[in-house]
Design an enzyme around this catalytic site. Structure first.
Site, PDB file in Angstrom:
ATOM      1  N   PRO A  10       0.790  -1.224   0.000  1.00 50.61           N
ATOM      2  CG  PRO A  10      -0.102  -1.096   2.135  1.00 50.61           C
ATOM      3  CD  PRO A  10       0.540  -2.051   1.178  1.00 50.61           C
ATOM      4  CG  ASN A  11      -0.146   4.297   1.397  1.00 53.90           C
ATOM      5  OD1 ASN A  11      -1.133   4.873   0.948  1.00 53.90           O
ATOM      6  ND2 ASN A  11      -0.150   3.693   2.570  1.00 53.90           N
ATOM      7  NE  ARG A  18       4.114   6.589   1.564  1.00 47.84           N
ATOM      8  CZ  ARG A  18       4.349   5.355   1.960  1.00 47.84           C
ATOM      9  NH1 ARG A  18       4.754   4.447   1.093  1.00 47.84           N
ATOM     10  NH2 ARG A  18       4.178   5.012   3.209  1.00 47.84           N
ATOM     11  CE1 TYR A  23       9.208   4.754   2.765  1.00 54.32           C
ATOM     12  CE2 TYR A  23       7.628   6.550   2.781  1.00 54.32           C
ATOM     13  CZ  TYR A  23       8.134   5.395   3.342  1.00 54.32           C
ATOM     14  OH  TYR A  23       7.565   4.888   4.478  1.00 54.32           O
ATOM     15  CG  ASN A  74       8.171  -2.337   0.223  1.00 51.90           C
ATOM     16  OD1 ASN A  74       7.664  -2.420   1.341  1.00 51.90           O
ATOM     17  ND2 ASN A  74       8.772  -1.234  -0.200  1.00 51.90           N
ATOM     18  CB  ALA A  77       1.593   0.264   6.454  1.00 52.50           C
ATOM     19  CG  HIS A  80       5.225  -2.118  10.272  1.00 54.23           C
ATOM     20  ND1 HIS A  80       6.557  -2.454  10.360  1.00 54.23           N
ATOM     21  CD2 HIS A  80       5.147  -1.133   9.317  1.00 54.23           C
ATOM     22  CE1 HIS A  80       7.257  -1.680   9.530  1.00 54.23           C
ATOM     23  NE2 HIS A  80       6.429  -0.883   8.886  1.00 54.23           N
ATOM     24  CG  ASP A  87      -0.511 -16.944   8.574  1.00 57.78           C
ATOM     25  OD1 ASP A  87       0.594 -16.999   9.145  1.00 57.78           O
ATOM     26  OD2 ASP A  87      -1.594 -16.928   9.185  1.00 57.78           O
ATOM     27  CD  GLU A  98       9.532  -7.870   5.220  1.00 57.50           C
ATOM     28  OE1 GLU A  98       8.816  -8.880   5.387  1.00 57.50           O
ATOM     29  OE2 GLU A  98       9.732  -7.015   6.100  1.00 57.50           O
ATOM     30  CG  HIS A 100      11.067  -2.706   4.354  1.00 58.47           C
ATOM     31  ND1 HIS A 100       9.700  -2.578   4.269  1.00 58.47           N
ATOM     32  CD2 HIS A 100      11.298  -3.878   4.983  1.00 58.47           C
ATOM     33  CE1 HIS A 100       9.132  -3.628   4.833  1.00 58.47           C
ATOM     34  NE2 HIS A 100      10.082  -4.431   5.267  1.00 58.47           N
ATOM     35  CG  LEU A 101      11.530   1.931  -1.286  1.00 60.19           C
ATOM     36  CD1 LEU A 101      10.220   2.659  -1.481  1.00 60.19           C
ATOM     37  CD2 LEU A 101      12.445   2.118  -2.480  1.00 60.19           C
ATOM     38  CB  SER A 102      12.763   3.851   4.743  1.00 59.44           C
ATOM     39  OG  SER A 102      11.686   3.058   5.229  1.00 59.44           O
ATOM     40  NE  ARG A 107      10.638   5.714   8.190  1.00 64.09           N
ATOM     41  CZ  ARG A 107       9.596   5.570   7.362  1.00 64.09           C
ATOM     42  NH1 ARG A 107       9.570   4.546   6.515  1.00 64.09           N
ATOM     43  NH2 ARG A 107       8.602   6.435   7.388  1.00 64.09           N
ATOM     44  NE  ARG A 111       7.287   4.381   9.627  1.00 71.91           N
ATOM     45  CZ  ARG A 111       6.139   4.465   8.948  1.00 71.91           C
ATOM     46  NH1 ARG A 111       5.715   3.457   8.220  1.00 71.91           N
ATOM     47  NH2 ARG A 111       5.415   5.567   8.989  1.00 71.91           N
TER      48      ARG A 111
END
Ligand code: DQA
Length: 152
Positions: A10-11, A18, A23, A74, A77, A80, A87, A98, A100-102, A107, A111
């Site tokens: 999402p996002n 954003r 990011y 990725n 959110a 978390h 699952d 997995e 993540h950009l950040s 953070r 997170r």
């Protein structure tokens, strides 16, 4: 060609607009183009997918069974708190990585925990688009180990 599925949560469709201080300014399409090009260097055909909906991501992971050889995800959110995505990752035979950009550990505390990462082979966090590119290198490693063709 090896088949690799990249899932953006999402996002991430808003990348480039954003929170660019966190990011970066690359759009999702620019990231996807870079990932597809790097994938070709590894002999991978990379499919990219983005959804803002948990159930859609769960179903995309299910559909990867028998189709993709590695999933790069990725979860945004959902990282978390989505036990459903964790699952799903654990329910298919396809190994996932997995990303993540950040750097989620640098953070806000909310997170710091990934509930999805335990279902992945490993996690790469904090390198911007480089997290996805490093994940392709990791995917190449996974594929070569599986085939017994990895050489130092
Ligand atoms: C993110 C980190 C998450 O905490 C956040 O909710 C995102 C993006 C990252 O790529 O850095 O949406 O997954």
């Amino acid at each position: 060609m090896h088949r690799v599925l990249v899932i953006h949560g999402p996002n991430l469709n808003l990348l480039g607009k954003r929170e660019t201080d966190i990011y970066g300014t690359l759009t999702l399409e620019e990231i996807n183009t870079a990932v597809r090009a790097k994938g070709l260097e590894y002999g991978m055909q990379v499919e990219t997918y983005q959804s803002n909906h948990e159930g859609d991501i769960v179903e995309k992971i299910h559909a990867a069974e028998g189709d993709a050889e590695v999933i790069i995800v990725n979860p945004g959110a959902f990282t978390h708190y989505s036990i459903a995505i964790r699952d799903a990752m654990a329910s298919v035979q396809v190994p996932s990585i997995e990303v993540h950009l950040s750097n989620i550990y640098a953070r806000e505390e909310l997170r710091h925990k990934s509930v999805t990462a335990p279902a992945a082979v490993g996690q790469i966090s904090g390198f911007g688009v480089g997290s996805y590119l490093a994940a392709l290198t990791a995917a190449d490693h996974i594929l070569k180990l599986a085939k017994g063709t990895w050489r130092p």
